[in-house]
Design an enzyme around this catalytic site. Structure first.
Site, PDB file in Angstrom:
ATOM      1  N   LYS A   1       0.837  -1.199   0.000  1.00  0.00           N
ATOM      2  CA  LYS A   1       0.000   0.000   0.000  1.00  0.00           C
ATOM      3  C   LYS A   1       0.876   1.256   0.000  1.00  0.00           C
ATOM      4  O   LYS A   1       1.916   1.283   0.666  1.00  0.00           O
ATOM      5  CB  LYS A   1      -0.889  -0.046   1.257  1.00  0.00           C
ATOM      6  CG  LYS A   1      -1.671   1.232   1.540  1.00  0.00           C
ATOM      7  CD  LYS A   1      -2.770   1.430   0.536  1.00  0.00           C
ATOM      8  CE  LYS A   1      -3.365   2.840   0.630  1.00  0.00           C
ATOM      9  NZ  LYS A   1      -4.012   3.271  -0.613  1.00  0.00           N
ATOM     10  N   GLY A   2       0.446   2.289  -0.717  1.00  0.00           N
ATOM     11  CA  GLY A   2       1.232   3.511  -0.835  1.00  0.00           C
ATOM     12  C   GLY A   2       1.565   4.128   0.516  1.00  0.00           C
ATOM     13  O   GLY A   2       0.691   4.285   1.371  1.00  0.00           O
TER      14      GLY A   2
ATOM     15  N   CYS B   1      -0.772   9.829  -8.100  1.00  0.00           N
ATOM     16  CA  CYS B   1      -2.032   9.610  -7.383  1.00  0.00           C
ATOM     17  C   CYS B   1      -3.006  10.755  -7.647  1.00  0.00           C
ATOM     18  O   CYS B   1      -2.703  11.904  -7.348  1.00  0.00           O
ATOM     19  CB  CYS B   1      -1.802   9.484  -5.878  1.00  0.00           C
ATOM     20  SG  CYS B   1      -3.340   9.060  -5.040  1.00  0.00           S
TER      21      CYS B   1
ATOM     22  N   GLY C   1      -3.453  -2.389 -15.001  1.00  0.00           N
ATOM     23  CA  GLY C   1      -4.670  -1.689 -15.391  1.00  0.00           C
ATOM     24  C   GLY C   1      -5.652  -2.685 -15.959  1.00  0.00           C
ATOM     25  O   GLY C   1      -5.532  -3.104 -17.109  1.00  0.00           O
ATOM     26  N   GLY C   2      -6.566  -3.152 -15.112  1.00  0.00           N
ATOM     27  CA  GLY C   2      -7.650  -3.995 -15.595  1.00  0.00           C
ATOM     28  C   GLY C   2      -7.334  -5.460 -15.784  1.00  0.00           C
ATOM     29  O   GLY C   2      -8.121  -6.197 -16.397  1.00  0.00           O
TER      30      GLY C   2
END
Ligand SMILES: Cc1cc2nc3c(=O)[nH]c(=O)nc-3n(C[C@H](O)[C@H](O)[C@H](O)COP(=O)(O)O)c2cc1C
Length: 307
Positions: A47-48, A131, A246-247
Site C-alpha cells: 500500500k502507498g 495519485c 490496469g484492468g
C-alpha cells in the site's frame, strides 16, 4: 502440465513469476495470507506510503462503475516508519519480492523515504508520482516532465542500490513525454498505469457519489488504455523494464500487456471480486505461453506484431 519457465527479471530483480499485486489493492498482505501462501506471488507492491501517517479521504470513497470502480481512498497508511517496523517483517516471511510504494509532498520527502526503505532492505521502490486523489504533490509530479524528473533524481540519489521504479499517470496527453523524462533522470523501471480520473453523479440528489467529487477509475474498463500506453512507452524507450497494470483479471489480459512490452504485470481491482485472481492470472499466462510453444514466459514481452 505446461513446462514453461515463469521467472522474469524486472530492473535486475528476479521474480519467480511475472504476477505482482498492485499497490493499494492488497494492503500489506495480511488479509490475503488467509487465502494462499504469499510466496505464490512474483511480488507484492505494498500500500502507498507517505512520510507520516495519513487517514485518507472521507467516505464514500469507492463507487462501482461499468466494468470497474472509482476510488478516492487518498493514500490512507500508517507512515513509512510503521511500515518498516510492523509490516515489512511480516512480508519478509514469504518467498516473494517486496516493493514499497511511496508518495511525497515534496521531492525531499521522496528522498527521505527512499533512504529509510533502502536501509530496511525492500527489493524495489515504486515511486508514485501519479495519485489523482491527493491535493499536494500527487498528480502534479506525474503530469509535468520537469517535476517528474526532479522527483526521480532525488529518489535515485537516496535509494542506494535499491532499484527505483517510477509509476506513471495515464492522465496526460502524451505518456511517452513523462516516461522519457523519468528515464533520462535515471529510473530503473517504469510502472503504468495508475487510475484514470473519473466522476459519477447521483441523478436524484445531484451530488457526486464520492465525497471528494472525483476519483480514479480502475478495473477491466481501463485494460485497453493500459495496453495502448505500455505499447507506446515500450516503443519510445526500447529495453526499459516495464511493470504493466490496469484492468488485469485473467491470463489473457496479462499476456496482452506483456506482448505490448511489459516484463511483468500487476493485478489490482480484480482482487476485490476474487482474492485468487493473481494465481489464476499466473496459471492462465503459463497456459498461453505453453500454447504458443514458448519455453519462457519472458519471451512474450514485446512480441506484439503491429499492422
Ligand atoms: C482502492 C485503490 C487504492 C489504490 N492505491 C494506490 C496507492 O496507494 N499507490 C499507487 O501507486 N497506486 C494505487 N492504486 C492504483 C493501482 O495500484 C493500479 O495502478 C490501478 O488500480 C490500475 O490497476 P487495476 O485496474 O488492476 O486496479 C490504487 C487503486 C485502487 C483501486
Amino acid at each position: 502440465m505446461p513446462n514453461v519457465d515463469m521467472s522474469v527479471t524486472l530492473a535486475g530483480v528476479n521474480l519467480k513469476n511475472p504476477v505482482v499485486v498492485a499497490s493499494g489493492t492488497f494492503g500489506f498482505g495480511r488479509e490475503y495470507n488467509q487465502f494462499y501462501d504469499l510466496g505464490e506471488l512474483g511480488g507484492i507492491c505494498a500500500k502507498g506510503l507517505t512520510l507520516h501517517r495519513r487517514e485518507g479521504n472521507p467516505a464514500p470513497r469507492i463507487a462501482e462503475t461499468p466494468m470497474g470502480i472509482l476510488n478516492s481512498v487518498g493514500l490512507q497508511n500508517p507512515g513509512v516508519d510503521a511500515f518498516i517496523e510492523e509490516e515489512l517483517p511480516f512480508l519478509r516471511q514469504f518467498d516473494t519480492k517486496v516493493i514499497a510504494n511511496i508518495s511525497g509532498n515534496t521531492p525531499e520527502e521522496y528522498g527521505v523515504m527512499c533512504e529509510k526503505l533502502s536501509g530496511a532492505g525492500v527489493d524495489m521502490i515504486e515511486v508514485n508520482i501519479s495519485c489523482p486523489n491527493v491535493k499536494a504533490g500527487g498528480l502534479a509530479y506525474g503530469t509535468r516532465p520537469e517535476l517528474a524528473a526532479e522527483v526521480t533524481k532525488v529518489a535515485k540519489a537516496h535509494a542506494g542500490k535499491t532499484p527505483v521504479m517510477v509509476k506513471l499517470s495515464p492522465n496526460v496527453t502524451d505518456i511517452t513525454e513523462i516516461a522519457k523524462a523519468v528515464a533520462d533522470a535515471g529510473a530503473d523501471a517504469l510502472s503504468l498505469i495508475n487510475t484514470l480520473r473519473g466522476m459519477r453523479i447521483d441523478v436524484n440528489t445531484g451530488r457526486p457519489i464520492l465525497k471528494m467529487n472525483t476519483g480514479g477509475l480502475s478495473g477491466p474498463a481501463v485494460l485497453p488504455v493500459a495496453v495502448r500506453m505500455v505499447w507506446e512507452v515500450s516503443c519510445a524507450l526500447p529495453g526499459m523494464p516495464i511493470l504493466g497494470m490496469g484492468g488485469v483479471s485473467k491470463g489473457e489480459d496479462a499476456a496482452q500487456l506483456m506482448l505490448a512490452g511489459a516484463s511483468a504485470v500487476a493485478v489490482g481491482t480484480a482482487l476485490f471480486a476474487d482474492p485468487y485472481a493473481p494465481i489464476s492470472v499466473r496459471d492462465g499466462l503459463e497456459q498461453i505461453a505453453a500454447r504458443k510453444g514458448l519455453s519462457k514466459v519472458s519471451e512474450l514481452t514485446g512480441g506484439v506484431k503491429p499492422w
